[in-house]
Design an enzyme around this catalytic site. Sequence first.
Site, PDB file in Angstrom:
ATOM      1  N   SER A 156      -3.444 -32.391 -35.352  1.00 30.33           N
ATOM      2  CA  SER A 156      -4.701 -32.192 -34.736  1.00 30.33           C
ATOM      3  C   SER A 156      -4.937 -30.650 -34.366  1.00 30.33           C
ATOM      4  O   SER A 156      -4.634 -29.836 -35.182  1.00 30.33           O
ATOM      5  CB  SER A 156      -5.028 -33.121 -33.563  1.00 30.33           C
ATOM      6  OG  SER A 156      -6.319 -32.944 -33.127  1.00 30.33           O
ATOM      7  N   ASP A 234     -10.677 -41.733 -38.773  1.00 27.22           N
ATOM      8  CA  ASP A 234     -10.376 -40.954 -37.826  1.00 27.22           C
ATOM      9  C   ASP A 234     -11.874 -40.606 -37.113  1.00 27.22           C
ATOM     10  O   ASP A 234     -12.472 -39.948 -37.828  1.00 27.22           O
ATOM     11  CB  ASP A 234      -9.607 -39.595 -38.312  1.00 27.22           C
ATOM     12  CG  ASP A 234      -9.334 -38.763 -37.247  1.00 27.22           C
ATOM     13  OD1 ASP A 234      -9.938 -38.700 -36.070  1.00 27.22           O
ATOM     14  OD2 ASP A 234      -8.189 -38.001 -37.430  1.00 27.22           O
ATOM     15  N   HIS A 267      -6.898 -41.497 -35.525  1.00 29.78           N
ATOM     16  CA  HIS A 267      -6.237 -40.303 -35.076  1.00 29.78           C
ATOM     17  C   HIS A 267      -5.161 -40.250 -34.545  1.00 29.78           C
ATOM     18  O   HIS A 267      -4.455 -39.165 -34.285  1.00 29.78           O
ATOM     19  CB  HIS A 267      -7.311 -39.476 -34.229  1.00 29.78           C
ATOM     20  CG  HIS A 267      -7.192 -38.063 -34.056  1.00 29.78           C
ATOM     21  ND1 HIS A 267      -7.374 -37.077 -35.410  1.00 29.78           N
ATOM     22  CD2 HIS A 267      -6.768 -37.332 -33.233  1.00 29.78           C
ATOM     23  CE1 HIS A 267      -7.057 -35.772 -34.945  1.00 29.78           C
ATOM     24  NE2 HIS A 267      -6.700 -36.013 -33.668  1.00 29.78           N
TER      25      HIS A 267
END
Lengths: 291, 291
Positions: A156, A234, A267
């Site tokens: 991320s 995600d 995610h």
Amino acid sequence: MYDLREESSSKCWGGYQKVYSHFSKELNCRMNFGIYLPEFLLNSNNKEKAPVLYYLSGLTCTEQNFIIKSGFQRYASELKLIVVNPDTSPRGCNIEGEDTDWDFGTGAGFYVDSLTEKFKNNYRMYSYVTKELIQLVEDNFGDFIIKGCRAISGHSMGGHGALISALKNPGLFKCAAAFAPISNPINCLWGKKCFSGYLGEENKNLWANYDASELVAKYKGPDLKIRIDQGADDPYLNDQLKVDNFVKACQKSNVPINYYLHEGFDHGYFFVSTFIPDHFSHISKILYSKN
Amino acid sequence: MYDLREESSSKCWGGYQKVYSHFSKELNCRMNFGIYLPEFLLNSNNKEKAPVLYYLSGLTCTEQNFIIKSGFQRYASELKLIVVNPDTSPRGCNIEGEDTDWDFGTGAGFYVDSLTEKFKNNYRMYSYVTKELIQLVEDNFGDFIIKGCRAISGHSMGGHGALISALKNPGLFKCAAAFAPISNPINCLWGKKCFSGYLGEENKNLWANYDASELVAKYKGPDLKIRIDQGADDPYLNDQLKVDNFVKACQKSNVPINYYLHEGFDHGYFFVSTFIPDHFSHISKILYSKN
């Protein structure tokens, strides 16, 4: 010089998961980082060395999240990788407003060197990761390390950090990889908020210097063997991560990329932990290859 | 009847890690539990079923710790096991003193049915695990489950819970296993504190009914194929866990036990995660055997 202290050490798979603290000159505060050392390195008659994978975490994380949640130690041990993972921001700097939001300030350093008056003395995560931390690791664990044999990955916000650290420093890393990276921060809310706070609206022309999709378009350097793993479910993919923009920019500028979109995954760390084996295996093959 | 609600669901390895909440009649409060469902069970044309492993956690844990820290999902998926892991105590019962200490009350139910006035309406984790939870799982996930094909394991306080649940209910579980279990609670401080609070000093003669080392000495029933994994550098081994007392009691009463003492490992999840593959493989072989 670093005032390095071992804070914890636990046997895990075929090696030791350790956490160290030290004083950072770049960040003007004490910082923690994790280091996993495969056990063979510690045997008194060992003469082998290992490459180092630097792993950067995402928003809200400390060095603990990746250590606890990803299960990477099995694969680092099997693949003979040293893994170093820093915290995601300076800590305890007492800057007004740094603890107000989860996506700015503490836990959200965004791997840039701040230019604004308020943050520029502490929020220098880019120089911390690409210079000070690497130097510290090589100064203190040099006996275990194959010189110059490094890779970088992250998740991320940390995927963003990994990609820009590699793209801005040709030759520093043999491989750059990421899980669900924030790939075009100048075009998403998370990125705009942090760049605005750390770099300043007045320096908007400089934001592209920390944007992977912008940087890859101008990349000239050795092949980075980029790999991205991404969950197809995600919820941040379209609005915040914009991985497509990065993949398109790679293709446009003929930078090779392996992009794996995994059906059904979201995610979080359940996604990361599932693909750590393939991700690490890709990195290890490159680090141990002769080229 | 159970007011069962799915609180989360994430793909992880070859299956889904879910968390459900429900109302517990035994505990008089809402409770969470984790359930991992290997993906093949969810395919619309699947006719296969799977055994269930119940996993009990230790002091201070919720259902989240094992889900996040152990990395068990890879092995549950590969070995075709459903894994159900409950919380470690009732929650939010507003009993005076239940939130004062980390090793008593909330997060420390100790898998007993309380006898004291203060706790007896809520702290009934023994009946919750061995009756209500099993019934709930079989009522709601029955389509996925091989009937009567269950094992139980756990860590520390949860290892104690696993051993006593199996020893007190011959035939309910085909296999009992544990990581670093509190093995003789009537002779350690953690056990004495909880037994004193939940069972009462006035019922000291009944404490042995929840002590694995005492119970195994009297065990009559089908072979439980007990396996214990233990870290040799576990700081709690001698004073609190007293695994030796249990191993000796097994040998004295001719109850077969596989006891693995692992050099260099401590009490935490780095130890648990390292040995989950072997531990789960042992359990799976027994659950899938024809005998």
